[in-house]
Design an enzyme around this catalytic site. Structure first.
Site, PDB file in Angstrom:
ATOM      1  N   THR A  72       0.995  -1.374  -0.117  1.00  7.86           N
ATOM      2  CA  THR A  72       0.062   0.058  -0.053  1.00  7.86           C
ATOM      3  C   THR A  72       0.822   1.347  -0.056  1.00  7.86           C
ATOM      4  O   THR A  72       1.964   1.279   0.559  1.00  7.86           O
ATOM      5  CB  THR A  72      -0.881   0.119   1.230  1.00  7.86           C
ATOM      6  OG1 THR A  72      -1.994   1.099   1.089  1.00  7.86           O
ATOM      7  CG2 THR A  72      -0.057  -0.177   2.475  1.00  7.86           C
TER       8      THR A  72
ATOM      9  N   LYS B   7      -6.704  10.136  -3.436  1.00 11.74           N
ATOM     10  CA  LYS B   7      -6.993   8.843  -4.155  1.00 11.74           C
ATOM     11  C   LYS B   7      -7.517   8.946  -5.574  1.00 11.74           C
ATOM     12  O   LYS B   7      -8.755   9.682  -5.280  1.00 11.74           O
ATOM     13  CB  LYS B   7      -7.936   7.707  -3.044  1.00 11.74           C
ATOM     14  CG  LYS B   7      -7.639   6.528  -3.387  1.00 11.74           C
ATOM     15  CD  LYS B   7      -8.413   5.664  -2.354  1.00 11.74           C
ATOM     16  CE  LYS B   7      -7.924   4.207  -2.585  1.00 11.74           C
ATOM     17  NZ  LYS B   7      -8.851   3.157  -1.612  1.00 11.74           N
TER      18      LYS B   7
ATOM     19  N   TRP C 279      -3.698   5.466  -5.199  1.00  9.01           N
ATOM     20  CA  TRP C 279      -3.069   6.464  -4.424  1.00  9.01           C
ATOM     21  C   TRP C 279      -1.956   7.175  -5.319  1.00  9.01           C
ATOM     22  O   TRP C 279      -1.150   6.600  -6.232  1.00  9.01           O
ATOM     23  CB  TRP C 279      -2.263   5.707  -3.202  1.00  9.01           C
ATOM     24  CG  TRP C 279      -3.254   5.265  -2.099  1.00  9.01           C
ATOM     25  CD1 TRP C 279      -3.315   3.871  -1.655  1.00  9.01           C
ATOM     26  CD2 TRP C 279      -4.155   5.836  -1.418  1.00  9.01           C
ATOM     27  NE1 TRP C 279      -4.145   3.770  -0.788  1.00  9.01           N
ATOM     28  CE2 TRP C 279      -4.894   4.879  -0.518  1.00  9.01           C
ATOM     29  CE3 TRP C 279      -4.872   7.283  -1.290  1.00  9.01           C
ATOM     30  CZ2 TRP C 279      -6.011   5.311   0.476  1.00  9.01           C
ATOM     31  CZ3 TRP C 279      -5.694   7.285  -0.369  1.00  9.01           C
ATOM     32  CH2 TRP C 279      -6.149   6.529   0.326  1.00  9.01           C
TER      33      TRP C 279
ATOM     34  N   GLU D 153      -4.654  -2.963   4.671  1.00  5.98           N
ATOM     35  CA  GLU D 153      -4.211  -3.758   5.950  1.00  5.98           C
ATOM     36  C   GLU D 153      -5.165  -4.522   6.284  1.00  5.98           C
ATOM     37  O   GLU D 153      -4.985  -5.443   7.477  1.00  5.98           O
ATOM     38  CB  GLU D 153      -4.126  -2.673   7.005  1.00  5.98           C
ATOM     39  CG  GLU D 153      -2.728  -1.523   6.668  1.00  5.98           C
ATOM     40  CD  GLU D 153      -3.120  -0.537   5.737  1.00  5.98           C
ATOM     41  OE1 GLU D 153      -3.789  -0.598   4.941  1.00  5.98           O
ATOM     42  OE2 GLU D 153      -2.106   0.581   5.721  1.00  5.98           O
TER      43      GLU D 153
HETATM   44  P1  AMP Z   1      -6.321   0.992   0.244  1.00  4.90           P
HETATM   45  O1  AMP Z   1      -5.517   0.714   1.304  1.00  4.90           O
HETATM   46  O2  AMP Z   1      -5.868   1.199  -1.056  1.00  4.90           O
HETATM   47  O3  AMP Z   1      -7.484  -0.016   0.182  1.00  4.90           O
HETATM   48  O4  AMP Z   1      -7.199   2.302   0.594  1.00  4.90           O
HETATM   49  C1  AMP Z   1      -7.810   2.164   2.038  1.00  4.90           C
HETATM   50  C2  AMP Z   1      -8.355   3.598   2.118  1.00  4.90           C
HETATM   51  O5  AMP Z   1      -9.222   4.217   1.013  1.00  4.90           O
HETATM   52  C3  AMP Z   1      -9.151   3.798   3.490  1.00  4.90           C
HETATM   53  O6  AMP Z   1      -8.350   4.094   4.511  1.00  4.90           O
HETATM   54  C4  AMP Z   1      -9.915   5.077   3.141  1.00  4.90           C
HETATM   55  O7  AMP Z   1      -9.315   6.226   3.226  1.00  4.90           O
HETATM   56  C5  AMP Z   1     -10.174   4.785   1.380  1.00  4.90           C
HETATM   57  N1  AMP Z   1     -11.568   4.212   1.315  1.00  4.90           N
HETATM   58  C6  AMP Z   1     -11.979   3.041   1.106  1.00  4.90           C
HETATM   59  N2  AMP Z   1     -13.171   2.604   1.082  1.00  4.90           N
HETATM   60  C7  AMP Z   1     -13.738   3.823   1.227  1.00  4.90           C
HETATM   61  C8  AMP Z   1     -15.150   4.129   1.035  1.00  4.90           C
HETATM   62  N3  AMP Z   1     -16.134   3.392   0.986  1.00  4.90           N
HETATM   63  N4  AMP Z   1     -15.431   5.615   1.171  1.00  4.90           N
HETATM   64  C9  AMP Z   1     -14.569   6.461   1.445  1.00  4.90           C
HETATM   65  N5  AMP Z   1     -13.040   5.905   1.568  1.00  4.90           N
HETATM   66  C10 AMP Z   1     -12.875   4.829   1.516  1.00  4.90           C
END
Ligand code: AMP
Length: 556
Positions: free
Chosen positions: A180, A440, A445, A325
């Site tokens: 990540t 994002k 990211w 995570e």
């Molecule tokens: P990742 O590790 O790339 O899956 O990103 C995780 C992060 O994406 C989370 O900590 C949030 O900041 C954002 N995220 C994931 N799902 C959502 C959602 N349904 N609404 C808003 N933010 C989200």
């Protein structure tokens, strides 16, 4: 008394092969739409296991994939972990330097790659970083022109036995891995043990998770390099569902066609994907969505209007929140039983647009700036801390990140998510801000800090701050605020900086705008205050964000 076997992925494969031998796996590849059954899947997975043994790469080693969603990638999903090796899915959209770092950090021994991504991997290839890699396998029956020796997948597995004596693997064995992108520094590796994937599968299969059963036709549009496509290939197999894989860079027409032809009931992806489908339909393309029961939307917040649009077409949006995570599903926003009767339609959509209820197995608390837990009143906010069987408790080889991102407290170790949330009286969490300094865009990211450092490396820049601005299609896009050195020609600076960034980063990382200012506002401790920066420039049209079409991550 302990149970008879460990919690591993093997029984899911065994069950699907034996109990659903005729259920189909459908895959759009560069060679067209291919289909076979779980029975054949089992045979090919066994052949792949034999082929990996023949390379001499033993159990316990990491085997990487650099692939979109298709049946061959799915074969690696069981063959790699069920032989005791570790499936490491690499995100091909990352900058080359990140890919080099990840391959080296993980000590990958074999890499499976798509023909459509061969040029990208060939460009990122670096002898020193890829030193541990002994075998490259191209997902198809031919090998394109690449800068390393490779074999094609069909020849690789050909001739190996269609049955395999799967070993007994300990449940604590690392089975998966995904990196990540953090705020600072290089990407952080997250390892998934057999037990984490087992428990994530069992919890998300149920009705308070993704609700997947043997009468479902499941199409993950979310890439399989993003936390195992939210675990759906495992969940669908455990449930005995039909799989549909949309292949390399699917466009709205591909997605619509597969939904219609394969009668997809459950699909999943980030909001950008569904916005594309919406526009495709609104442009006059007639798409039959009648088979579709649920669209799981996550990765970024599902917009209200999108939930309503799908409602109008008889499709339920299950809004999910998760993180790399946490394998990755944490919460799903569905109405609790009884709630629908008490709420107007508007109020119901309000609830469903929140990130929702933790699935069974996950616990959370919300901690404010004073270190206190906030009350569940839908107003007070703080950082979301979580723990549970499929949530990691450490980053791979990153002690400093472990210090920062986890909290040891009575009764266990909590992951500090960096998401700032409220919790309402019914237990629904709602993300109101992000404490981490990342952007994002379309589900991918972009590190603002990394961009800032890169921009500040330009001789004519004294300070640079990059912020994410809301954007309808990509949810967020980066905009750079730059303080030019004295005497700099402002006309040339933007072009020079953009060109410089373009040499190091993919197109979709480049800021949509570069605004030249006199000074970046600072906090009391002298750090860039992005909050003040946003406020100061809030009236600027650019903070509403507009981005050219070609900035799509997929286009890179
Ligand atoms: P990742 O590790 O790339 O899956 O990103 C995780 C992060 O994406 C989370 O900590 C949030 O900041 C954002 N995220 C994931 N799902 C959502 C959602 N349904 N609404 C808003 N933010 C989200």
């Amino acid at each position: 008394m302990p149970g008879g076997t460990d919690q591993t992925l093997r029984p899911f494969l065994w069950r699907a092969e034996r109990m659903y031998p005729d259920t189909e796996i459908v895959s759009r590849t560069h060679e067209g739409v291919e289909r076979y059954t779980y029975e054949e899947y089992g045979d090919r997975t066994a052949q792949l296991a034999g082929a990996m043994d023949a390379t001499g790469v033993p159990e316990g080693e990491r085997v990487a994939t650099f692939c979109w969603n298709h049946h061959r990638h799915f074969e690696t999903y069981f063959a790699i972990p069920t032989t005791g090796r570790q499936l490491h899915t690499i995100n091909p959209l990352l900058p080359d330097e990140h890919i080099q770092y990840i391959v080296q950090n993980a000590d990958d021994r074999i890499i499976f790659l798509d023909p459509s991504l061969a040029e990208k991997l060939s460009g990122a290839y670096d002898e020193a970083a890829f030193e541990a890699v002994e075998q490259f396998v191209v997902m198809g029956s031919e090998v394109p022109d690449v800068r390393f020796d490779a074999v094609d997948y069909e020849s690789f597995i050909d001739g190996h036995d269609t049955s395999y004596d799967w070993p007994t693997v300990d449940e604590e064995t690392p089975a998966g891995m995904c990196y990540t992108s953090g705020t600072t520094g290089k990407p952080k590796g997250v390892e998934y043990t057999q037990k984490m994937l087992w428990s994530h599968t069992m919890a998300t299969m149920g009705p308070q998770g993704l609700d997947i059963s043997d009468d479902d036709v499941v199409m993950p549009v979310v890439p399989m390099f993003h936390v195992n496509a939210w675990g759906m290939p495992f969940t669908s197999t455990a449930a005995g569902a039909k799989h549909v894989y949309p292949g390399p860079s699917p466009d709205p027409a591909d997605i619509a066609g597969l939904i219609e032809d394969e009668e997809v009931t459950v699909t999943a992806g980030v909001p950008t994907v569904w916005l594309g489908l919406q526009e495709y339909i609104q442009a006059g393309n007639d798409v039959d969505l009648s088979s579709l029961e649920s669209v799981i939307i996550g990765g970024s917040a599902a917009p209200r209007a999108m939930i309503e649009w799908f409602d109008d077409r008889g499709v339920t949006v299950d809004h999910a929140w998760g993180m790399t995570e946490m394998s990755p599903i944490g919460s799903v926003s569905r109405l609790k039983s009884g709630l629908a009767e008490d709420l107007s339609y508007e109020e119901q959509v309000d609830k469903r647009a929140k990130q929702g209820l933790m699935v069974p197995g996950v616990e959370f608390k919300v901690i404010d700036d004073d270190g206190e837990e906030v009350p569940w009143n839908g107003e007070d906010f703080g950082e979301l801390h979580i723990r549970g069987p499929w949530i990691t408790t450490e980053y791979f080889k990153r002690p400093e990140a472990n210090e920062e991102d986890f909290e040891e407290s009575e009764g266990g170790r909590w992951l500090k998510t960096g998401d700032v949330v409220t919790v309402d009286e019914d237990g629904y969490i709602k993300i109101v801000d992000r404490a981490k300094d990342v952007i994002k865009s379309g589900g991918e990211w972009i590190s603002s800090v990394e961009l800032e450092n890169a921009i500040m490396a330009h001789d004519d820049v004294t300070e640079a701050a990059v912020v994410g601005v809301p954007h309808e299609r990509w949810q967020e896009r980066p905009v750079a605020f730059v303080v030019p050195a004295e005497g700099t020609d402002p006309g040339e600076l933007e072009a020079e900086v953009t060109e410089m960034l373009g040499e190091e980063y993919p197109k979709w990382w480049l800021p949509d705008d570069l605004v030249q200012i006199d000074e970046v506002p600072k906090t009391a401790t002298g750090k860039f205050s992005k909050k003040d920066l946003r406020e100061e420039y809030a009236d600027e049209a650019l903070l509403e964000g507009q981005v050219p079409e070609e900035a799509a991550p997929d286009d890179d």
